[in-house]
Design a protein around this motif. Structure first.
Motif, PDB file in Angstrom:
ATOM      1  N   LYS A 231       0.818  -1.209   0.000  1.00  0.00           N
ATOM      2  CA  LYS A 231       0.000   0.000   0.000  1.00  0.00           C
ATOM      3  C   LYS A 231       0.853   1.261   0.000  1.00  0.00           C
ATOM      4  N   ARG A 232       2.052   1.169   0.601  1.00  0.00           N
ATOM      5  CA  ARG A 232       2.921   2.345   0.687  1.00  0.00           C
ATOM      6  C   ARG A 232       3.657   2.624  -0.617  1.00  0.00           C
ATOM      7  N   GLU A 233       3.654   1.658  -1.535  1.00  0.00           N
ATOM      8  CA  GLU A 233       4.378   1.852  -2.789  1.00  0.00           C
ATOM      9  C   GLU A 233       3.665   2.887  -3.670  1.00  0.00           C
ATOM     10  N   PRO A 234       4.422   3.665  -4.443  1.00  0.00           N
ATOM     11  CA  PRO A 234       3.788   4.612  -5.380  1.00  0.00           C
ATOM     12  C   PRO A 234       2.928   3.869  -6.394  1.00  0.00           C
ATOM     13  N   ASP A 235       1.882   4.557  -6.902  1.00  0.00           N
ATOM     14  CA  ASP A 235       0.950   3.921  -7.839  1.00  0.00           C
ATOM     15  C   ASP A 235       1.658   3.406  -9.089  1.00  0.00           C
ATOM     16  N   ARG A 236       2.681   4.110  -9.552  1.00  0.00           N
ATOM     17  CA  ARG A 236       3.335   3.700 -10.800  1.00  0.00           C
ATOM     18  C   ARG A 236       4.132   2.402 -10.640  1.00  0.00           C
ATOM     19  N   LEU A 237       4.433   2.026  -9.383  1.00  0.00           N
ATOM     20  CA  LEU A 237       5.185   0.795  -9.160  1.00  0.00           C
ATOM     21  C   LEU A 237       4.317  -0.327  -8.590  1.00  0.00           C
ATOM     22  N   ARG A 238       3.093  -0.006  -8.226  1.00  0.00           N
ATOM     23  CA  ARG A 238       2.246  -1.020  -7.619  1.00  0.00           C
ATOM     24  C   ARG A 238       1.894  -2.111  -8.626  1.00  0.00           C
ATOM     25  N   ASN A 239       1.922  -3.351  -8.144  1.00  0.00           N
ATOM     26  CA  ASN A 239       1.629  -4.531  -8.974  1.00  0.00           C
ATOM     27  C   ASN A 239       2.664  -4.776 -10.067  1.00  0.00           C
ATOM     28  N   LEU A 240       3.827  -4.144  -9.948  1.00  0.00           N
ATOM     29  CA  LEU A 240       4.942  -4.427 -10.854  1.00  0.00           C
ATOM     30  C   LEU A 240       5.973  -5.262 -10.107  1.00  0.00           C
ATOM     31  N   PHE A 241       6.389  -6.354 -10.730  1.00  0.00           N
ATOM     32  CA  PHE A 241       7.288  -7.282 -10.059  1.00  0.00           C
ATOM     33  C   PHE A 241       8.465  -7.632 -10.975  1.00  0.00           C
ATOM     34  N   GLU A 242       9.606  -7.887 -10.339  1.00  0.00           N
ATOM     35  CA  GLU A 242      10.768  -8.430 -11.050  1.00  0.00           C
ATOM     36  C   GLU A 242      10.768  -9.940 -10.852  1.00  0.00           C
ATOM     37  N   VAL A 243      10.971 -10.694 -11.908  1.00  0.00           N
ATOM     38  CA  VAL A 243      10.965 -12.156 -11.836  1.00  0.00           C
ATOM     39  C   VAL A 243      12.303 -12.631 -11.276  1.00  0.00           C
ATOM     40  N   VAL A 244      12.253 -13.334 -10.144  1.00  0.00           N
ATOM     41  CA  VAL A 244      13.462 -13.861  -9.502  1.00  0.00           C
ATOM     42  C   VAL A 244      13.796 -15.242 -10.050  1.00  0.00           C
ATOM     43  N   GLU A 245      12.802 -16.119 -10.095  1.00  0.00           N
ATOM     44  CA  GLU A 245      12.983 -17.458 -10.665  1.00  0.00           C
ATOM     45  C   GLU A 245      11.606 -18.066 -10.916  1.00  0.00           C
ATOM     46  N   PHE A 246      11.575 -19.110 -11.736  1.00  0.00           N
ATOM     47  CA  PHE A 246      10.331 -19.835 -11.972  1.00  0.00           C
ATOM     48  C   PHE A 246      10.679 -21.249 -12.390  1.00  0.00           C
ATOM     49  N   GLY A 247       9.693 -22.127 -12.307  1.00  0.00           N
ATOM     50  CA  GLY A 247       9.937 -23.520 -12.673  1.00  0.00           C
ATOM     51  C   GLY A 247       8.835 -24.411 -12.126  1.00  0.00           C
ATOM     52  N   ARG A 248       9.200 -25.642 -11.857  1.00  0.00           N
ATOM     53  CA  ARG A 248       8.235 -26.633 -11.355  1.00  0.00           C
ATOM     54  C   ARG A 248       8.916 -27.454 -10.272  1.00  0.00           C
ATOM     55  N   THR A 249       8.303 -27.515  -9.103  1.00  0.00           N
ATOM     56  CA  THR A 249       8.863 -28.281  -7.994  1.00  0.00           C
ATOM     57  C   THR A 249       7.726 -28.685  -7.062  1.00  0.00           C
ATOM     58  N   ASN A 250       8.065 -29.313  -5.940  1.00  0.00           N
ATOM     59  CA  ASN A 250       7.054 -29.742  -4.986  1.00  0.00           C
ATOM     60  C   ASN A 250       6.362 -28.530  -4.363  1.00  0.00           C
ATOM     61  N   TYR A 251       5.046 -28.581  -4.287  1.00  0.00           N
ATOM     62  CA  TYR A 251       4.250 -27.459  -3.796  1.00  0.00           C
ATOM     63  C   TYR A 251       4.728 -27.019  -2.409  1.00  0.00           C
ATOM     64  N   LEU A 252       4.937 -25.703  -2.238  1.00  0.00           N
ATOM     65  CA  LEU A 252       5.461 -25.095  -1.013  1.00  0.00           C
ATOM     66  C   LEU A 252       6.853 -25.617  -0.671  1.00  0.00           C
ATOM     67  N   PHE A 253       7.560 -26.168  -1.686  1.00  0.00           N
ATOM     68  CA  PHE A 253       8.922 -26.690  -1.535  1.00  0.00           C
ATOM     69  C   PHE A 253       8.981 -27.835  -0.516  1.00  0.00           C
ATOM     70  N   ASP A 254       7.868 -28.536  -0.347  1.00  0.00           N
ATOM     71  CA  ASP A 254       7.790 -29.661   0.589  1.00  0.00           C
ATOM     72  C   ASP A 254       7.845 -30.957  -0.213  1.00  0.00           C
ATOM     73  N   PRO A 255       8.854 -31.822   0.022  1.00  0.00           N
ATOM     74  CA  PRO A 255       8.977 -33.068  -0.761  1.00  0.00           C
ATOM     75  C   PRO A 255       7.760 -33.977  -0.667  1.00  0.00           C
ATOM     76  N   LYS A 256       6.905 -33.794   0.354  1.00  0.00           N
ATOM     77  CA  LYS A 256       5.733 -34.641   0.491  1.00  0.00           C
ATOM     78  C   LYS A 256       4.626 -34.251  -0.495  1.00  0.00           C
ATOM     79  N   ASN A 257       4.658 -33.019  -0.988  1.00  0.00           N
ATOM     80  CA  ASN A 257       3.599 -32.531  -1.872  1.00  0.00           C
ATOM     81  C   ASN A 257       3.873 -32.861  -3.339  1.00  0.00           C
ATOM     82  N   LYS A 258       2.836 -32.778  -4.158  1.00  0.00           N
ATOM     83  CA  LYS A 258       2.960 -33.048  -5.592  1.00  0.00           C
ATOM     84  C   LYS A 258       3.638 -31.880  -6.297  1.00  0.00           C
ATOM     85  N   GLN A 259       4.109 -32.137  -7.523  1.00  0.00           N
ATOM     86  CA  GLN A 259       4.777 -31.111  -8.322  1.00  0.00           C
ATOM     87  C   GLN A 259       3.762 -30.054  -8.773  1.00  0.00           C
TER      88      GLN A 259
END
Length: 390
Positions: A231-259
Motif C-alpha cells: 500500500k505504501r508503494e507509489p501507484d506507478r510501481l504497484r503490482n509491478l514485479f521483477e521475476v526472480v525465478e520460476f519452474g516446477r517443484t514440490n508445492y510449497l517446496f515440501d517433498p511430500k507434496n505433488k509437483q
C-alpha cells in the motif's frame, strides 16, 4: 425409456457417497504410500529429496524447553548423546561430558547458583530453550561452518545470552545443530522468542551460510506486513514485479507434496519476495516470453471449475469431483501488445485420455499394494525364522 421419479436423486446420492468414500480413503497414510511407490516409498522419498532441484530451505525451530536445573542437565545430556558428542559454548570452549569435571563445567555454563532456588517447580518459567538449526543435505554444509553460522546467528540476535551447542548427524538426510539457549541473559533480563524472532533467526542463519558460499534459501509461506508495504508503494510501481525465478517443484517446496508450477517475484520498491503457485503459470510465462529479470504485472482472474470423473476400479465413470483452479494472468511489460485468450469457467476432464490415466493409476496402485504385502510377509517370515537357532 424414461427414468422413474426418484431415480435421479438415487444416482446423485450414490455418487456423493462414492465420492466421500474415495476422498476418505485417499487421505489415509497407507494409500498415500501406495500412490507414491509402495514398498519402495522410503527410497523414492530419499532419492527425490536428493535429486537436482531438491529444497535448499534452511530451518530454525524450538524443539523443547526446560524450566528447572534438572531439566537443563537432561537437555545437555541429550544433545551430548551421554558423552559421545563434544559440546561447544558461545565462547568457543569445548566440553566432553564423559569426563566428570568437564560435565560439571558444562552444567555450570548454563545453570547459575540462584537458579536452584528460583526454578524449583513445574510452573516455573522456562530456563533454557532447545533450538535446532538445520541446512539441507544437498547444500553439503560442513560441521565447522554450520556450528559457526548458528553461533553467529544467536550472537547477533542475543549477544548477552549463553549458548551450548552440539552437531548431530544421527539422521542421515538431516544434519543439524542443537543449541541450548539460556533465556535469562547475563543481566537477568528474560527474552521472549516469538514467530517473528524465529523468522529473523532463520533469515540470519541462511545469510551467514550464504556468506560462506553455500547455496541455501530462506523463503516464507507468509510475509508479515506485506499488504501494508504494498500500500505504501507509489501507484506507478504497484503490482509491478521483477521475476526472480520460476519452474516446477514440490508445492510449497515440501517433498511430500505433488509437483506444481511456481514463480518467485520481487516488488520493485520494497524488494519484498513472494512465491505464487498455479497450473497455468507455465503457459503464461511461455506466452509472454518471461525470463529471469523481466518486469511483469501479475493478477488473479477468477477460477476455473475442473470436473474430474470419479471411476471405479474398472474405469467405469460413477460421478464427478469438482476442483477449483486459480487463473493467473501475467503481462510482460517488455513485450506489450499480446492479446490473451479468456479463461474457461468450466473444464470437464472426461476425455478417453483422462479415463485411461485413471485406469493406469488404479493398476499402479494395485501393483504397489501387492509389492507391499509381499514385503510385509517376507519381514514376518524373517522374524519367525529368527526365533530358532541353527
Amino acid at each position: 425409456m424414461s427414468k422413474r421419479i426418484g431415480e435421479n436423486s438415487d444416482d446423485e446420492y450414490k455418487a456423493r457417497k462414492l465420492r466421500g468414500k474415495q476422498e476418505q480413503a485417499r487421505r489415509t497414510p497407507y494409500n498415500f504410500k501406495m500412490r507414491n511407490g509402495g514398498a519402495k516409498y522410503e527410497k523414492k522419498i530419499q532419492s527425490r529429496m536428493l535429486q537436482k532441484g531438491a529444497s535448499r530451505e534452511v530451518m530454525v525451530k524450538i524443539t523443547g524447553s526446560a524450566n528447572r536445573p534438572r531439566g537443563v542437565k537432561n537437555e545437555i545430556n541429550y544433545i551430548a548423546r551421554e558423552g559421545e558428542i563434544t559440546l561447544r559454548d558461545n565462547n568457543g570452549v569445548e566440553y566432553h561430558i564423559a569426563d566428570r569435571e568437564q560435565q560439571k563445567e558444562a552444567y555450570e555454563s548454563l545453570i547459575d547458583d540462584e537458579d536452584k532456588k528460583q526454578y524449583t517447580h513445574d510452573r516455573s518459567p522456562n530456563l533454557v530453550h532447545n533450538m535446532v538449526f538445520s541446512s539441507p543435505k544437498i547444500a553439503e554444509v560442513s560441521e565447522k561452518d554450520m556450528l559457526k553460522a548458528a553461533e553467529e546467528t544467536l550472537r547477533e540476535k542475543y549477544p548477552e545470552n549463553r549458548v551450548l551447542m552440539a552437531y548431530h548427524t544421527d539422521k542421515e538426510h538431516h544434519p543439524h545443530v542443537h543449541a541450548l539457549l539460556r533465556i535469562p541473559d547475563n543481566g537477568g533480563k528474560r527474552i521472549n522468542i516469538r514467530k517473528k524472532d524465529l523468522r529473523e533467526l532463520r533469515e540470519k542463519f541462511a545469510g551467514n551460510l550464504q556468506k560462506m558460499g553455500y547455496n541455501v534459501k530462506c523463503t516464507h509461506k507468509y510475509e508479515f506486513g506485506k499488504k501494508e508495504q504494498l500500500k505504501r508503494e507509489p501507484d506507478r510501481l504497484r503490482n509491478l514485479f521483477e521475476v526472480v525465478e520460476f519452474g516446477r517443484t514440490n508445492y510449497l517446496f515440501d517433498p511430500k507434496n505433488k509437483q506444481q508450477n511456481y514463480i518467485t517475484l520481487r516488488t520493485l520498491k520494497n524488494k519484498t519476495e513472494m512465491t505464487r503457485w498455479g497450473s497455468n503459470i507455465a503457459d503464461e510465462i511461455k506466452r509472454e516470453g518471461v525470463k529471469v529479470g523481466s518486469v511483469i504485472k501479475m493478477r488473479k482472474e477468477g477460477e476455473t471449475t475442473v470436473k474430474v470423473p470419479l471411476t471405479d476400479g474398472k474405469g467405469n465413470k460413477q460421478g464427478w469431483s469438482d476442483h477449483k483452479r486459480n487463473n493467473w494472468r501475467i503481462e510482460n511489460q517488455g513485450a506489450m501488445g499480446i492479446k490473451p485468450a479468456p479463461f474457461d469457467k468450466l473444464k470437464p476432464l472426461d476425455t478417453p485420455e483422462q479415463l485411461l490415466k485413471q485406469q493406469r493409476g488404479f493398476s499402479l496402485f494395485k501393483q504397489n499394494e501387492e509389492a507391499m504385502v509381499k514385503l510385509q510377509e517376507k519381514q514376518k517370515l524373517g522374524i519367525r525364522l529368527g526365533i530358532f537357532k541353527f
